[in-house]
Scaffold this active site. Sequence first.
Site, PDB file in Angstrom:
ATOM      1  N   GLY A 391      -8.349 -26.658  61.174  1.00 27.26           N
ATOM      2  CA  GLY A 391      -9.088 -25.503  60.800  1.00 27.26           C
ATOM      3  C   GLY A 391      -8.683 -24.069  60.480  1.00 27.26           C
ATOM      4  O   GLY A 391      -7.656 -24.128  60.181  1.00 27.26           O
ATOM      5  N   SER A 392     -10.361 -23.418  61.059  1.00 27.81           N
ATOM      6  CA  SER A 392     -10.220 -22.492  60.781  1.00 27.81           C
ATOM      7  C   SER A 392      -8.325 -21.503  61.448  1.00 27.81           C
ATOM      8  O   SER A 392      -8.046 -20.287  60.928  1.00 27.81           O
ATOM      9  CB  SER A 392     -11.107 -21.653  60.541  1.00 27.81           C
ATOM     10  OG  SER A 392     -11.499 -21.776  59.765  1.00 27.81           O
ATOM     11  N   SER A 393      -8.439 -22.552  62.598  1.00 26.03           N
ATOM     12  CA  SER A 393      -7.566 -21.447  63.783  1.00 26.03           C
ATOM     13  C   SER A 393      -5.904 -21.638  63.245  1.00 26.03           C
ATOM     14  O   SER A 393      -5.449 -20.239  63.151  1.00 26.03           O
ATOM     15  CB  SER A 393      -7.494 -22.502  64.728  1.00 26.03           C
ATOM     16  OG  SER A 393      -6.780 -23.445  64.549  1.00 26.03           O
ATOM     17  N   ILE A 394      -5.358 -22.368  61.445  1.00 27.04           N
ATOM     18  CA  ILE A 394      -4.653 -21.729  61.075  1.00 27.04           C
ATOM     19  C   ILE A 394      -4.845 -20.620  59.648  1.00 27.04           C
ATOM     20  O   ILE A 394      -3.738 -20.216  58.917  1.00 27.04           O
ATOM     21  CB  ILE A 394      -3.885 -22.547  60.763  1.00 27.04           C
ATOM     22  CG1 ILE A 394      -4.781 -23.359  59.623  1.00 27.04           C
ATOM     23  CG2 ILE A 394      -3.524 -24.286  61.678  1.00 27.04           C
ATOM     24  CD1 ILE A 394      -4.261 -23.030  57.775  1.00 27.04           C
ATOM     25  N   LYS A 395      -5.152 -19.690  60.109  1.00 31.05           N
ATOM     26  CA  LYS A 395      -5.876 -18.585  58.888  1.00 31.05           C
ATOM     27  C   LYS A 395      -4.980 -17.336  59.478  1.00 31.05           C
ATOM     28  O   LYS A 395      -4.414 -16.487  57.713  1.00 31.05           O
ATOM     29  CB  LYS A 395      -7.243 -18.160  58.812  1.00 31.05           C
ATOM     30  CG  LYS A 395      -8.257 -18.928  58.243  1.00 31.05           C
ATOM     31  CD  LYS A 395      -9.554 -19.053  58.361  1.00 31.05           C
ATOM     32  CE  LYS A 395     -10.318 -20.234  57.636  1.00 31.05           C
ATOM     33  NZ  LYS A 395     -12.038 -20.241  57.771  1.00 31.05           N
TER      34      LYS A 395
END
Length: 722
Positions: A391-395
Amino acid sequence: MKKNKKKKTHVPFRLNLLFFVVFVLFSVLILRLGVVQIVYGDDYRREIERTEDVTVNNPVPRGKIFDRHHKVIVDNKPLDSITYTRYQGTKTDEMLETAEKLAKLIDKKPDKVTERDMKDFWILKNKERAEKKITEKERKMLENEEITDKELYKRQLERITEEELKELTPEDMEVLAIFREFNSGYALTPQIVKNKDVTKEEFAVVSENLESLPGVDITTDWERTYAFENTLKSVLGNVSSSDEGLPSEQLDYYLSRDYSRNDRVGKSYIEYAYEDVLHGQKAKVKNVTDKAGNILETIEVTKGKRGKDLVLTIDMDLQIAVEKIIEQELLEKKARGNTSLLDRAFVVMMDPYTGEILAMAGKQYERDKKTGKVKFNDFALGTFTTSYSMGSSIKGATVLTGYQTGAISPGTMIYDTKLRIKGTPDKGSYKNMGLINDLTALKRSSNVYMFQTAIRIGGGHYVPGQSLRLNPKAYDIMRNYYSQFGLGVRTGIDLPNEMAGFKGSERGPGKLLDLSIGQYDTYTPMQLAQYVSTIANGGYRIKPHIVKEIREPIDDNKQLGPVIKEIPPVVLNRLDMKPEWIKRVQEGFRQVMQESGGTAAAKFRNAPYKPAGKTGTAQAFYDGPLRKKFDHPVETMNLTLVGYAPYNNPEVAFSVVVPWAYQGRHNGHIMNQDIGRKILDAYFELKKKRQNENLDQNKTTDPVENQNVLDQNTEETTTENE
C-alpha cells in the site's frame, strides 16, 4: 745389446685389494641381514603387519551466539555420553556380546527400533531356524548365480512371522536398541549409544567396566540450549542430531570438507549460513592398528577447538519487547469484528546507516481447536521469506521516481479528484483533496497524485471518461527506480532463502496506477525497512545484516574472545537523485507524523523523539493458510507503516506489516500505527535506561559522521532488477 728390463705389473695387487674390499662389504651385509632376521626379525614382522588408519575426527562443541550487548543467546549444554567405536574386523557376534553386557548396565529405550531391525535381530539370534526358511531349490539357484545373497536374505526376512517377532523379550529389545547404535556407526568413528538422560550411576558403572566392554567408552557430548527459549528461534536455525548426521542432499559437499557422516551441522538460517564459523576444529587422532583391526596405539594429531562465536546485531531486550507488543496487539485486535483472517504481524528495526538489524520479529496467532488456548508461534523468518501488497507506505519511492523521470518536480500541483477511466472502476483517494502539492500528497496519502505521476511517467494523457493509453515500458522504468530503494529485489541479508517478492504480470494502464500506490507488486517487511532506511540516510541502500562480529572462542564463560572479523556497513547502491529531492520526501514523511492532517499525526505527534514515516493500507486478496476454505477470493486489508527517528538525526528505521488485518473497508483499528508507536517507545526507553546505567555503546549518530561512514563503505554495484 742390452735387454730391456721387464716392467713389473701392479694389476694383481689391485685386484686382490678390490676382492678384499668386496669380501669385507659382503661380510658386513650378511652380518647385518643376520642381525635383522635373527635378532629383530619378530619386531620387524609385527611392524610390517601393522596398518595405519590416519585421522579420526572427534566432534567439538559449536560456537556460541551472543546479542549485540554480549548476552548469550545460544550455548552448549554438556551431556554425559556413552559411545561405541567399531574396530576394523570386529565380528557381528562380538558386537552382540558387548551389547548384551552393556544392556545390563544402562537403560536404553527401543523407540527407534524398526520392524526391519527386529527381523535382522531375530535372524541373528535364531540362525538355525532362519536357515530353514531357505529351500533347497533356492540354495541351488544361489549356486547357479540365478539369485544373489541379497535376494536370498530378503526372502528370509519376508518369511519371518509376527508370532516369531513376538518372541523377542523386553530384554532382547533393549539389547537390540544398543546393537542398532553399534551397527550404525563407521569403523574407528565413535558412535553415540546414549547421551540423553544418562544417570550418574550408569556413567559410573560403565566407566568401571570398560575393560570388559571392547569399543565402549564414556565421554562428554553437547546439545544446543537457548537462553531466550523460542525468541528469534526460527532465524537462529536448527542443528542436525547425531542420529540425522549430515543431510543426504549435501553429503558429498560435507565429506569433501573433512566432515564425518554422523557429524551435526547447521540445517537452517544462522546455524546453516555460518556453519564454517560455528562448526569448530575437530580433534584429530591417528589410530595404528594390526591386520585384525585392533588398535595398537592412538596418537593425537591436533587438539580440538570449539567453534568460533558469533555476535549478532540483535538487541535481545528490544527483540523481546517488540515480540510482546506484537502478541498483545494481535490479541486485542483479534477480539474485534471482521478479523477472522488476521493471524500474523511483522516488525523490522535497523540502523539506517550501518544496516545492523536491531530487531526482526514475526508472530503467528494460533488457537487450539480442542482447548481454546491461544499460542504465538515465532515467525521472524517471515520478515524476509514472505511478501505482501504494502500500500501507500511505498509512495516515497513513487514521488522520487516522479522527480527523477521529470514527471513531476518539487512543488508540482495536481488536482485530487476521482479518475474516471473508460472500462475500469473509478480510482481515487479515500476522499477528494482538491489542488495539492507533493508534500501534501505524502502527508495525506493521496492516491490520485501518485496515479497522475504514473500516467506522466507512462507518457499518457488523462481525459475523464476516455480510455487511457500508457507505454508498457513504464512498468520497467518504475520498477527499476523502486529497486534502487530495495523494493522488488533481494536486500542481500546474510541469511538464506530470502525472497524478492512477486511482480504482477499484466501491463494494462490500470495496473500501473495500482503499482504506484503499492497495490500490485508484493514486497517483504525487510525490503520495506531497507527502503525507508535509504530515504532516512540520504539515499544509500544499505545491505542489512544480522551478524555483527566473529570472535575467537575462549574457555572463560564470562568473557568474549578477541574479534576475528567485524562486519562493516555495505552500501549496495546510491540513489541517482538530487539530495534536495530526498530531503523533500523526508519533509513529507515528517509531516505525516508531526503535522495536523498527517495520516499518522494523531498517534505520533506528541512523541518526544520526533519521528518521520509513511502509513499504508492495501486492498488485497487473502492468500493465507485458510484460503482453501473459501470458494471465492476474499478481499482483505493489509496495514503497513515505515518510519525512522529522530527525523533530523535518524538512528533507527523500522517497518511494520500486518497482513489481512481486517475484512471490509474499515473496522476502526490502526494496528500498524499502534505497533509502530509502541516499538519506538520501547527503543528510546531502553536507550535512556542504558544511558542511566552507563551502558550506552557511545553510538555515533551525527549525520555528517554517518554520511562519511557510508561514503567510505559504498560498493558501486548495479542494482539487481529481478
